[in-house]
Scaffold this motif. Sequence first.
Motif, PDB file in Angstrom:
ATOM      1  N   GLN A  78      -0.496   0.168  11.028  1.00 20.03           N
ATOM      2  CA  GLN A  78      -0.182  -1.204  10.661  1.00 20.03           C
ATOM      3  C   GLN A  78      -0.175  -2.061  11.921  1.00 20.03           C
ATOM      4  OE1 GLN A  78       3.567  -1.045   8.334  1.00 20.03           O
ATOM      5  NE2 GLN A  78       2.424  -2.028   6.687  1.00 20.03           N
ATOM      6  N   THR A  90      -2.529  -3.282   6.901  1.00 19.73           N
ATOM      7  CA  THR A  90      -2.436  -1.821   6.844  1.00 19.73           C
ATOM      8  C   THR A  90      -3.834  -1.222   6.822  1.00 19.73           C
ATOM      9  OG1 THR A  90      -0.351  -1.938   5.640  1.00 19.73           O
ATOM     10  CG2 THR A  90      -1.553   0.147   5.538  1.00 19.73           C
ATOM     11  N   ASP A 148       0.849  -1.197   0.000  1.00 22.99           N
ATOM     12  CA  ASP A 148       0.000   0.000   0.000  1.00 22.99           C
ATOM     13  C   ASP A 148       0.878   1.239   0.000  1.00 22.99           C
ATOM     14  OD1 ASP A 148      -2.851  -1.106   0.493  1.00 22.99           O
ATOM     15  OD2 ASP A 148      -1.652  -2.085   2.040  1.00 22.99           O
ATOM     16  N   SER A 176       2.889  -5.593   3.403  1.00 23.42           N
ATOM     17  CA  SER A 176       2.049  -6.425   4.268  1.00 23.42           C
ATOM     18  C   SER A 176       2.109  -7.880   3.804  1.00 23.42           C
ATOM     19  CB  SER A 176       0.601  -5.929   4.253  1.00 23.42           C
ATOM     20  OG  SER A 176       0.511  -4.593   4.687  1.00 23.42           O
ATOM     21  N   MET A 219       4.230   0.583   1.931  1.00 24.00           N
ATOM     22  CA  MET A 219       4.035  -0.143   3.180  1.00 24.00           C
ATOM     23  C   MET A 219       3.733  -1.599   2.831  1.00 24.00           C
ATOM     24  SD  MET A 219       1.734   2.685   5.235  1.00 24.00           S
ATOM     25  CE  MET A 219       1.996   1.893   6.810  1.00 24.00           C
ATOM     26  N   LYS A 237       3.422   7.198   9.413  1.00 23.20           N
ATOM     27  CA  LYS A 237       2.908   6.112   8.586  1.00 23.20           C
ATOM     28  C   LYS A 237       1.482   5.770   9.001  1.00 23.20           C
ATOM     29  CE  LYS A 237       7.407   3.912   7.698  1.00 23.20           C
ATOM     30  NZ  LYS A 237       8.188   4.980   8.356  1.00 23.20           N
ATOM     31  N   TRP A 238       0.720   5.298   8.041  1.00 22.42           N
ATOM     32  CA  TRP A 238      -0.647   4.865   8.330  1.00 22.42           C
ATOM     33  C   TRP A 238      -0.608   3.643   9.242  1.00 22.42           C
ATOM     34  CZ3 TRP A 238      -4.433   5.467   3.609  1.00 22.42           C
ATOM     35  CH2 TRP A 238      -4.428   6.800   3.211  1.00 22.42           C
TER      36      TRP A 238
END
Length: 600
Positions: free
Chosen positions: A255, A197, A130, A172, A170, A252-253
């Motif tokens: 996680q 995420t 992402d 995952s 990002m 960062k978003w």
Amino acid sequence: YTTVGHEPFSIHNILDTDILQLTNNFSFFRGRHVITVGGNFEWWGFFNSFNIFRHGVFFLPYFTGVGSTFSSLDEFFTETDPSNPIDLRGLVGTGAFKGENIDVGQVSFYAQDEFPVTDDFNLTAGLRVDVPMYFTEPEPNPFSTGLSALDENGNPEVVDQASLPGATPMFSPRVGFNWDVKGDRTTQIRGGTGIFTGRVPFVWVGNVISNPGANPNLWDPFATPDVPQIKTSDDSVLRQSFDLNAMDPDFKWPQVWTTDLAIDQQLPWDLLGTLEVLYGSDINGIYMRNADLVRPVRTLSDGRPYYGGFDNNELNPDGGAGIYVIDNTDEGYNLNVTAQLRKRFEFGLSSSLSYSYTKAENNLKSTEIASVLWQNQPVQGDPNNPKIADSEFSQRHRIVGAATYRHDWSERLATQFGLLLEVAEGNRFIGAGGNRYSFIYAGDVNGDGYGGNDLIYIPRDQNDIRLADPGEWAALNAFIAQDDYLSEHRGEIAERFGAVNPWYSNVDVRVLQNITFGVGQKSHTLQINLDILNFMNLLNSDWGVRKVASPAATSPLQLVQFATDGEPVFDFTGPSETYIDDPGEFSRWRIQLGAKYLIN
């Protein structure tokens, strides 16, 4: 949005949202492998207008600005006397109003391989990438970069409100399996582990755009009247704001690394048992810090830092504006263990019974805009380094039983009876709380400039607290003794959301009637349902009533003053008991009647 409470007549926030989503994926076979690849793009566009003071915050009393409270009935009648009308129109602004366009996107790519290793063991592995993106570029802000600021460790930093994080991938990775141990589905083990995420609440991204502080590059009718207006719609422009919101350059978003393991076992008497353990650990959790907070000036006797009090707690004296920076932490986690038994009887009865235990801790009290997120965060020590504590959503113990019976009277008539039993510690979470509680002081005990967010110290004895009236100790001591949490944590600073609601029980009943008739080649069914929620309360008004904490109980100590040696002095203002009957809908019986028309 129309606000309630202390701003009963103010309409100050307009939010317009556009969403675009494009998804494409395909699967293909290669030997025993099923491979899926794809991509996804999402774009969100917001227009946000927050004009709390421009359109009028009509406080009552109107001109004192103390909010919608009165010291007496006489004061209320005086302030609202129709013979002395208030010019509300004179409190409403004119001209261009403040408004911002906020555009955020996310592009994702993923690949997955599903592979049956044997006839009884299936393995799935994949990777998702992402890339969050910010399509709105704030105006350069020399005001922001010129402020004095400290990071979460008390080291100097430069906060650039106009700088948003770049498009950083990002990753995952995930893997899962399903194993039929004996090949006859009597014992099945399943599970997986991977990184997931999520999205950040976009209001916090919007705060960064909407709250640039006194940016000299933005038009303001009082501070910078000669600066050209930057229009965001036909009648709105970019404007300065009171406080400053920013985002850490490495933000960062969210996680989380989640692992799940479960076993389904066929048991004697045709019972099906399930035991499942789910554990998640934050990789990128979220919290808010105030980079305008000074270093502590001293330490109070209970161990918490003291920051000097209002007007002395800021690096940039500005009346409490603040520099609120959204940042990441990796300390949160959650654990859930669930055990369940299910059985289906030949005469039409299906039943289940389950127990769940949940433990979840994080660094964040969920709330609204960035500044409120920091100001309302209950803290034991450093507000910019909040300790990990129970999540307000965490319901520790929960037992659920369900039973459904269906009786077919004929091919056209069938009746289904359902019963749901819930016994739990805590409560179903609602937006206003009602599940877990924090015991906080009334007043700014740690001197960070904000009252109502300092967790209380629970005294061991009378010598462990300073009361303005020592005679109040007997009542305070009795209040601590009657509360399980307080009595077990004497000599400690209370934890955020450490107190949990007492156990409750709830029974819901459903009756579902199907009436089927044929028209042509299709069958038609009229389905009528009767739901009785909190059935036991219908039978007896004392049954099914839940408990909640009294607001006075969660803020039982009021700061009166600081003694000559700098220690706080309190009044005990709490009630005799923590929990009272909940007057809300969960404590009342309700009946719902519905109908559906189905065509098969």
